[in-house]
Design a protein around this motif. Sequence first.
Motif, PDB file in Angstrom:
ATOM      1  N   GLY A 114      -6.339  -5.568   3.444  1.00 31.76           N
ATOM      2  CA  GLY A 114      -7.192  -5.604   2.271  1.00 31.76           C
ATOM      3  C   GLY A 114      -7.814  -6.902   1.809  1.00 31.76           C
ATOM      4  N   SER A 118     -11.988  -6.796   1.040  1.00 30.22           N
ATOM      5  CA  SER A 118     -12.429  -7.157  -0.447  1.00 30.22           C
ATOM      6  C   SER A 118     -13.366  -8.433  -0.017  1.00 30.22           C
ATOM      7  CB  SER A 118     -11.258  -7.733  -1.107  1.00 30.22           C
ATOM      8  OG  SER A 118     -11.689  -8.504  -2.138  1.00 30.22           O
ATOM      9  N   ASP A 133      -5.304   3.308   6.853  1.00 33.21           N
ATOM     10  CA  ASP A 133      -4.752   4.045   5.360  1.00 33.21           C
ATOM     11  C   ASP A 133      -3.458   3.306   5.102  1.00 33.21           C
ATOM     12  OD1 ASP A 133      -6.801   5.530   4.176  1.00 33.21           O
ATOM     13  OD2 ASP A 133      -6.534   6.934   5.786  1.00 33.21           O
ATOM     14  N   ALA A 134      -2.967   2.743   6.029  1.00 28.70           N
ATOM     15  CA  ALA A 134      -1.961   1.838   5.655  1.00 28.70           C
ATOM     16  C   ALA A 134      -1.982   0.903   4.356  1.00 28.70           C
ATOM     17  CB  ALA A 134      -1.655   0.784   7.049  1.00 28.70           C
ATOM     18  N   PRO A 135      -0.860   0.576   3.638  1.00 32.98           N
ATOM     19  CA  PRO A 135      -0.973  -0.114   2.572  1.00 32.98           C
ATOM     20  C   PRO A 135      -1.894  -1.423   2.769  1.00 32.98           C
ATOM     21  CG  PRO A 135       1.075   0.585   2.539  1.00 32.98           C
ATOM     22  CD  PRO A 135       0.402   1.093   3.638  1.00 32.98           C
ATOM     23  N   PRO A 136      -2.707  -2.031   1.876  1.00 34.68           N
ATOM     24  CA  PRO A 136      -3.759  -2.984   2.096  1.00 34.68           C
ATOM     25  C   PRO A 136      -2.876  -4.223   2.616  1.00 34.68           C
ATOM     26  CG  PRO A 136      -3.518  -2.599  -0.131  1.00 34.68           C
ATOM     27  CD  PRO A 136      -2.838  -1.583   0.504  1.00 34.68           C
ATOM     28  N   MET A 319     -10.258   3.679   0.010  1.00 40.72           N
ATOM     29  CA  MET A 319     -10.035   2.825   1.013  1.00 40.72           C
ATOM     30  C   MET A 319      -8.980   1.649   0.809  1.00 40.72           C
ATOM     31  SD  MET A 319     -13.480   3.199   3.515  1.00 40.72           S
ATOM     32  CE  MET A 319     -14.447   2.800   2.318  1.00 40.72           C
ATOM     33  N   PRO A 320      -8.036   1.913   1.496  1.00 45.45           N
ATOM     34  CA  PRO A 320      -7.070   2.657   2.129  1.00 45.45           C
ATOM     35  C   PRO A 320      -6.394   3.874   0.998  1.00 45.45           C
ATOM     36  CG  PRO A 320      -5.699   0.918   1.442  1.00 45.45           C
ATOM     37  CD  PRO A 320      -6.801   0.476   1.159  1.00 45.45           C
ATOM     38  N   GLN A 321      -6.232   4.884   1.637  1.00 44.51           N
ATOM     39  CA  GLN A 321      -5.978   6.093   0.527  1.00 44.51           C
ATOM     40  C   GLN A 321      -4.290   5.792   0.050  1.00 44.51           C
ATOM     41  OE1 GLN A 321      -6.231  10.187   1.896  1.00 44.51           O
ATOM     42  NE2 GLN A 321      -8.305   9.852   2.334  1.00 44.51           N
ATOM     43  N   THR A 322      -4.508   5.498  -1.278  1.00 42.42           N
ATOM     44  CA  THR A 322      -3.032   5.325  -1.831  1.00 42.42           C
ATOM     45  C   THR A 322      -2.095   6.521  -1.998  1.00 42.42           C
ATOM     46  OG1 THR A 322      -3.961   5.703  -3.959  1.00 42.42           O
ATOM     47  CG2 THR A 322      -3.940   3.456  -3.392  1.00 42.42           C
TER      48      THR A 322
END
Lengths: 460, 384
Positions: A114, A118, A133-136, A319-322
């Motif tokens: 993430g 950002s 797509d893992a959590p950021p 991105m990522p797909q929540t």
Amino acid sequence: MSEILKALAEIVGENYVSYQPEELFFYSRDPGLMPANKPDFVALPKTSVEVQEIIRLAKREKIPIVPMGAGLALTGLVIPLKGGIVVDMKRMNKIIEVNEKARYAVVEGGTSQGFLKSYLEKNYPRLRHSIPDAPPAATIASNVIIHGQGRLTQQYGFNSDMVCGLEVVLPSGEICNIGSSSISSDWFSKGAPLPDLSGLFLGWFGTTGIITKVGLRLYPKKKMRDVEIFVTDNENLVPDMVYEITHTEMIEDVLIFTQPLPMMFKDNHHVSFYLTGDTDEEIEFKRKMVWKALEGFIKSKDGGFMSIPPAMKGSLLEMPQTSASRLADVKKGGGFEYSGPIISVERYPECSRKLVEMSLKYDLAYSGMVRIIGRGHSMMFGFAFTFNRADADMMDRTKKALEEISYYVLDIGGVYWKPTVAEQKIAIERMDPNTRHLMRTVKDVLDPDGIMNPGNWEVY
Amino acid sequence: MRYEEIVHRCFRCGYCKLAGDYSDFNCPAYRKFMFETYSPGGRMWLIRAWLNGDIKNSERFQEILYSCATCANCVEHCVFTFSEDLVNIFIAAREELVSTGIIPPPVRDYFKNISISGNPYKEPAEKRGQWAEGSLVEEYKDQEYLFYIGDVGSYDERGKKIAKAVGNLLIKAGLSIGILANKEMCDGNEVKVLGEAGLFEYLAEGNISLFKEKGIKKIITLDPHSFNAFKNDYPEFGGVFEVYHYTQIMAPLMESGKVPLKDLTLRVTYHDPCYLGRHNGEYDAPRRILQSIPGIDFIEMEQSRDNAFCCGGGGGNFFTDILGGGEESPNRIRVKQSLQTGASIIAVACPQCAKMLDDAVKVEELEDKVEVLDIAEIVGRAMA
Ligand SMILES: Cc1cc2nc3c(=O)[nH]c(=O)nc-3n(C[C@H](O)[C@H](O)[C@H](O)COP(=O)(O)OP(=O)(O)OC[C@H]3O[C@@H](n4cnc5c(N)ncnc54)[C@H](O)[C@@H]3O)c2cc1C
Ligand code: SF4
Ligand code: SF4
């Protein structure tokens, strides 16, 4: 013990080491299904030198070390199977360098996906990385260490293929640069034209060293992005569809999903593919090319394009797909686990049938989540089940389903991705003995004391 | 425990500890301690472990629970459907701790001081209204609005100055307001979030009957924490009033030009208080006021609105200081974030934030670079 604690406190500062029951509880498990095991200490280093000193201490004391990113691999790879020191890397989260023209970034070993996303959006809007797509909060170093895959994997391969250099603290305590950065100040390559030593670390789950810096290739970021979904109820045709789509060389990511809920998705296979472009014309041209490539399936009434409602499109373009994480709450129970073998795309039909069979046999809610790797060179087929953490029986059924799938995927030619310890053992058993011997030799040379994430990739 | 049926649903995925754009860690407690246990997901897993008997109530566990600033960043950014209850869950766990009687000493002292003195400063009630001496504000008789101050505005030196600035501004804007002075009671917001539900109920009922007795229908609060308690918690005890934070009342008046102002050539940034912003969705009113001041160059911090980084004073930490000081303390981080805008003024709309950030400016030795001012104080300068 208290000597080790004192030494750790001297290295990282007393606020950043713990042996308290609260940390020992938390760091003894991950969100997946593997059994917990307590570390003796948790340490949070801030610099490569601190990591180096922790490793030297561990070597001196013959105490295990388990590096950890966000602990989201789900397969127990950060569970300290033999106790020791869990080294949570997330204080090392600086973005050290972005070389815009050579398109790479150098980040510290605990930097999250993430943060980089950002940072690039704000400072280098024409660059992007292959975000999974893992959590950021998941870290970049861990992701390449487990050969993760992301949004650019169809175009450029595994995320680990996009590494362009490493700084590693070896189990001996030496800090070592891998790739062009071992000679040059530029991080453009992880190996070529030198012998590629990155393979001594990538895929090894921290059993051969701790990565303190990663060089990662960046790629052009187009101004626009769109998604299309081609749907078929005939799983046998999915490999051909993927073949046609990837042949166009016009697309970014290709994901396939199959799941029973909501009802509109049931029994269908959704080949979603992403288009990018700097202008409407560019995107429309690419869209036309892909439509053309799939025309035959439409004519034979074997498939068609789905009209995607705006809310769903928004979710697919994230991105990522929540939504990938939200799968964990389908059973209102915070649990989700998947076996994600890397396997030939031609195996899609039997994998998808096996997934449904397992869900029926073990009475589980499922989702099939597939990412195409390279131009159809392979795929990650995610056999994903969601479970309720407060329901021991459901957790047990999920475990059994995944164990059965473990054997199945090897039988049909798959190779485990981020395998559990049990899967690692099976893989080692089935491996060509000479390869196994080579792995053992590498491990013996690099980590003769067996202190690095012990229990993982143990070859006897 | 209340919400016990939800606790196991946390996936410990960590969305909650980040800012919405993933640019940084945005849970102040996690940012300070950096152990996963101090993140929202960590708290969820430990609360469950405690309920299951896997860990015991310890000093560390108490620190973990009480270092939460109830800033609601996690509520905003957790991607699961139970997200809105995250802070409620942490408060419920504190309530459980309180019911065992084993809580951190500063929390115990806070409750004791409220019970005995009616305020955390151990000051007599007679001093509550002293801040108003020399101001334009009068005691409540039958004015349109009660101007409610709260403990910090009543007793803290910095808070008192802000109370005066806001009071004077409201009067100069033509509003009919009165204060309860020494009859004012603690609103109980911090009592509630620290987990003393019984004491909170007592305070809420006391305030409600006092307000009703006085015929009060409309309330303007100085402090977003009081605003939160009156607006969201009092109705359940039968206290339904028209409640405003002072910025909400002032924003339209300022925009209409009712308060004549001179040019103020300043670069100003604004720090969203969690109990006005994330807890109550009011992001615009303070900004509208600032933007109505001629000459002001208003600039946002990167972490603003629902991504604002908490000053670390919420959740009772203003009084208990369990989140603590040091280089990684939230107030010092926040001040450094504000410096990046190049602003010479950090505007605030909460006396607790004002004090937290003031302290940080001093510790960071930045007094010659940046000043922390309440919005009413900035308007006051433009009026002078
Ligand atoms: C909802 C969901 C979606 C996912 N989607 C994807 C996806 O699209 N693509 C994908 O690739 N993965 C995906 N994953 C899997 C996984 O979360 C990611 O691969 C992630 O990058 C793992 O990062 P982490 O920091 O959590 O790793 P961890 O679990 O913390 O660590 C993984 C391994 O790396 C080792 N390690 C960690 N840091 C270091 C270091 N600095 N040096 C040496 N060894 C280290 C650990 O010991 C461990 O063996 C998904 C997971 C979830 C829960
Ligand atoms: S609270 Fe929500 S966002 Fe945070 S770890 Fe738990 S499930 Fe994930
Ligand atoms: S409320 Fe704020 S401090 Fe508390 S856990 Fe959530 S993000 Fe952290």
